[in-house]
Design a protein around this motif. Structure first.
Motif, PDB file in Angstrom:
ATOM      1  N   VAL A 159      22.358  43.058  50.552  1.00 51.03           N
ATOM      2  CA  VAL A 159      22.383  41.643  50.502  1.00 51.03           C
ATOM      3  C   VAL A 159      22.241  40.896  51.453  1.00 51.03           C
ATOM      4  N   ASN A 160      23.404  41.076  52.276  1.00 52.45           N
ATOM      5  CA  ASN A 160      23.659  40.377  53.483  1.00 52.45           C
ATOM      6  C   ASN A 160      22.658  41.028  54.894  1.00 52.45           C
ATOM      7  N   HIS A 161      22.111  41.964  54.563  1.00 52.17           N
ATOM      8  CA  HIS A 161      21.169  42.504  55.537  1.00 52.17           C
ATOM      9  C   HIS A 161      19.778  41.772  55.270  1.00 52.17           C
ATOM     10  N   LEU A 162      19.321  41.678  53.971  1.00 49.81           N
ATOM     11  CA  LEU A 162      18.153  41.140  53.852  1.00 49.81           C
ATOM     12  C   LEU A 162      18.072  39.605  53.546  1.00 49.81           C
ATOM     13  N   SER A 163      19.410  38.984  53.752  1.00 50.57           N
ATOM     14  CA  SER A 163      19.375  37.387  53.625  1.00 50.57           C
ATOM     15  C   SER A 163      19.501  36.784  54.986  1.00 50.57           C
ATOM     16  N   ARG A 164      19.035  35.594  55.230  1.00 54.15           N
ATOM     17  CA  ARG A 164      19.346  34.847  56.425  1.00 54.15           C
ATOM     18  C   ARG A 164      20.917  34.608  56.542  1.00 54.15           C
ATOM     19  N   THR A 165      21.428  33.962  55.154  1.00 58.22           N
ATOM     20  CA  THR A 165      22.893  33.876  55.078  1.00 58.22           C
ATOM     21  C   THR A 165      23.414  34.008  53.560  1.00 58.22           C
ATOM     22  N   THR A 166      24.577  34.153  53.230  1.00 59.53           N
ATOM     23  CA  THR A 166      25.274  34.171  52.031  1.00 59.53           C
ATOM     24  C   THR A 166      26.482  33.350  52.040  1.00 59.53           C
ATOM     25  N   THR A 167      26.656  32.593  50.617  1.00 58.49           N
ATOM     26  CA  THR A 167      27.896  31.946  50.534  1.00 58.49           C
ATOM     27  C   THR A 167      28.322  32.406  49.234  1.00 58.49           C
ATOM     28  N   VAL A 168      30.023  32.171  49.039  1.00 59.04           N
ATOM     29  CA  VAL A 168      30.576  32.404  48.038  1.00 59.04           C
ATOM     30  C   VAL A 168      31.226  31.026  47.520  1.00 59.04           C
ATOM     31  N   THR A 169      30.951  30.310  46.430  1.00 58.21           N
ATOM     32  CA  THR A 169      31.595  29.179  46.243  1.00 58.21           C
ATOM     33  C   THR A 169      32.557  29.294  44.991  1.00 58.21           C
ATOM     34  N   HIS A 170      33.749  28.880  45.258  1.00 58.10           N
ATOM     35  CA  HIS A 170      34.626  29.179  43.830  1.00 58.10           C
ATOM     36  C   HIS A 170      34.993  27.678  43.202  1.00 58.10           C
ATOM     37  N   GLN A 171      34.694  27.647  41.973  1.00 54.22           N
ATOM     38  CA  GLN A 171      34.734  26.565  41.141  1.00 54.22           C
ATOM     39  C   GLN A 171      36.161  26.510  40.623  1.00 54.22           C
ATOM     40  N   PRO A 172      36.701  25.084  40.070  1.00 54.15           N
ATOM     41  CA  PRO A 172      38.057  25.134  39.747  1.00 54.15           C
ATOM     42  C   PRO A 172      38.135  25.707  38.454  1.00 54.15           C
ATOM     43  N   SER A 173      37.307  25.868  37.760  1.00 52.26           N
ATOM     44  CA  SER A 173      37.486  26.831  36.263  1.00 52.26           C
ATOM     45  C   SER A 173      37.542  28.260  36.339  1.00 52.26           C
ATOM     46  N   GLY A 174      37.459  28.842  37.663  1.00 53.87           N
ATOM     47  CA  GLY A 174      37.764  30.294  37.834  1.00 53.87           C
ATOM     48  C   GLY A 174      36.429  31.084  38.266  1.00 53.87           C
ATOM     49  N   GLU A 175      35.260  30.183  37.931  1.00 51.29           N
ATOM     50  CA  GLU A 175      34.184  31.030  38.142  1.00 51.29           C
ATOM     51  C   GLU A 175      33.575  30.846  39.476  1.00 51.29           C
ATOM     52  N   LYS A 176      32.880  31.826  39.910  1.00 46.64           N
ATOM     53  CA  LYS A 176      32.061  31.563  41.118  1.00 46.64           C
ATOM     54  C   LYS A 176      30.892  31.660  41.242  1.00 46.64           C
ATOM     55  N   THR A 177      30.265  31.309  42.308  1.00 38.72           N
ATOM     56  CA  THR A 177      28.769  31.521  42.473  1.00 38.72           C
ATOM     57  C   THR A 177      28.464  32.140  43.875  1.00 38.72           C
ATOM     58  N   VAL A 178      27.599  33.214  43.856  1.00 38.18           N
ATOM     59  CA  VAL A 178      27.365  33.827  45.116  1.00 38.18           C
ATOM     60  C   VAL A 178      25.854  33.564  45.363  1.00 38.18           C
ATOM     61  N   SER A 179      25.431  33.022  46.615  1.00 38.54           N
ATOM     62  CA  SER A 179      24.152  32.571  46.689  1.00 38.54           C
ATOM     63  C   SER A 179      23.864  33.240  48.032  1.00 38.54           C
ATOM     64  N   ALA A 180      22.477  33.811  47.932  1.00 40.62           N
ATOM     65  CA  ALA A 180      21.627  34.628  48.963  1.00 40.62           C
ATOM     66  C   ALA A 180      20.665  33.519  49.404  1.00 40.62           C
TER      67      ALA A 180
END
Length: 116
Positions: A62-83
């Motif tokens: 995923v990191n090799h194919l993407s320009r950048t990646t991010t991980v965003t943590h929510q107060p609810s405990g969930e996370k969002t992984v973006s490529a």
């Protein structure tokens, strides 16, 4: 893009408790592939298991194919992984018989009770 979508959704299923949301967003020059799940655990680089028993290839790919990646943590405990993937450059005039695709955001939500 299909490999990145497949890897992020698979990780959401495997590590996120089986409930996930896929969001595809077109930005100028980029496509954002984002998967939210119930796990607070961020993806991490691992040494690939060359026997195939435990994986370890996905986040690196995923990191090799993407320009950048991010991980965003929510107060609810969930996370969002973006490529963020580069968009293909569009020709200045469409090919005969083709049509312009408007900018859209798509969302797909799944839980354990849904068959996809």
């Amino acid at each position: 893009m299909l490999l990145v979508v497949s890897e992020l959704v698979t990780n959401g299923l495997r590590h996120g408790g089986g409930s996930w949301t896929l969001r595809l967003t077109a930005h100028p020059g980029l496509i954002e592939v984002a998967v939210s799940d119930l796990s607070p655990q961020a993806p991490r680089m691992r040494n690939p298991d060359l026997t195939g028993a435990t994986g370890g290839f996905g986040w690196r790919m995923v990191n090799h194919l993407s320009r950048t990646t991010t991980v965003t943590h929510q107060p609810s405990g969930e996370k969002t992984v973006s490529a963020f993937l580069r968009r293909a450059h569009r020709a200045t005039s469409p090919l005969p018989g083709s049509h312009q695709i408007p900018r859209r955001t798509g969302v797909l939500v799944s839980d354990r009770n849904t068959t996809v």
